[in-house]
Design an enzyme around this catalytic site. Sequence first.
Site, short mmCIF file in Angstrom:
data_model
loop_
_atom_site.label_atom_id
_atom_site.label_comp_id
_atom_site.label_asym_id
_atom_site.label_seq_id
_atom_site.Cartn_x
_atom_site.Cartn_y
_atom_site.Cartn_z
CG HIS A 204 -1.89 -1.03 1.37
ND1 HIS A 204 -1.80 -2.03 2.31
CD2 HIS A 204 -3.04 -1.23 0.68
CE1 HIS A 204 -2.86 -2.82 2.18
NE2 HIS A 204 -3.62 -2.37 1.21
CB SER B 127 -1.89 -10.09 0.60
OG SER B 127 -3.22 -10.27 1.02
#
Length: 266
Positions: free
Chosen positions: A33, A181
């Site tokens: 991210h 993830s």
Amino acid sequence: MRVVHDIASLRRALAELGPVAFVPTMGNLHAGHLSLVRLALRHAGAVVASIFVNRLQFLPGEDFERYPRTLERDRELLAAEGAALVFAPDERVLYPVPQTYLVRPSPLAEELEGRFRPGFFHGVATVVLKLLNCVQPAAAVFGKKDYQQLVIVRGMVRQFDLPIEIVAGETVREADGLAMSSRNAYLSPTERAEAPRLYRTMTEVAAGRLAAEDALAALARAGWQPDYVEVRRRSDLALPQRADRERVVLGAARVGGTRLIDSLEF
Ligand code: PAF
């Protein structure tokens, strides 16, 4: 960096920022991210991130309730990366009444992930459209790990004529190849040691050393429950024709109780 929880405060804060680049997330942020935030900073003077665990994209029995909610830590990470604004609505803000108007994406939404998670992309496309309407960014960044999501969002933005550039961010991997993830946190130590097999197997497919059907069998032999490993054309995820040089292999498989997905361009 400001954190706002409702749409009126978001709009007031946006009015002071000028054109922004947007990174939508479900929180529990990791290096993947943060690389999207850094990429977003190259596309506008200010970056807005959203943190919202979107019930509409979880099937009954999936991990909506236990999906990790780590707002305080996420806030610190985003501030350190230079995000200007975080939109962290709760459900009553984005869904004040049941969301009965839904985006029905293209038939691609029924393939690959959509075959195993029916309705998933309706939920994704609906929340992404709502978030894009709330933030009205000049650019929005989506990671290539969720390649089908990227292609579907790009198609939606194009067909609804939204004046937003969709930017694709590279997948960030652990040293052993496992794609980062939020769901990796569910892996037990044994499953974590096994998890890079999906990436390794897909690398073999991308290199032409293993057929996609044989990848499924190889994963199953190693104790995985594979859903799909398929080679598609990058631009629209159609089945590749001989002339299509730009391809991507997409895969999803369950190791123990955790379902992992990955994709590799080649
Ligand atoms: O990729 C995700 O984290 C989600 O699907 C998104 C784009 C934030 C929509 O909920």
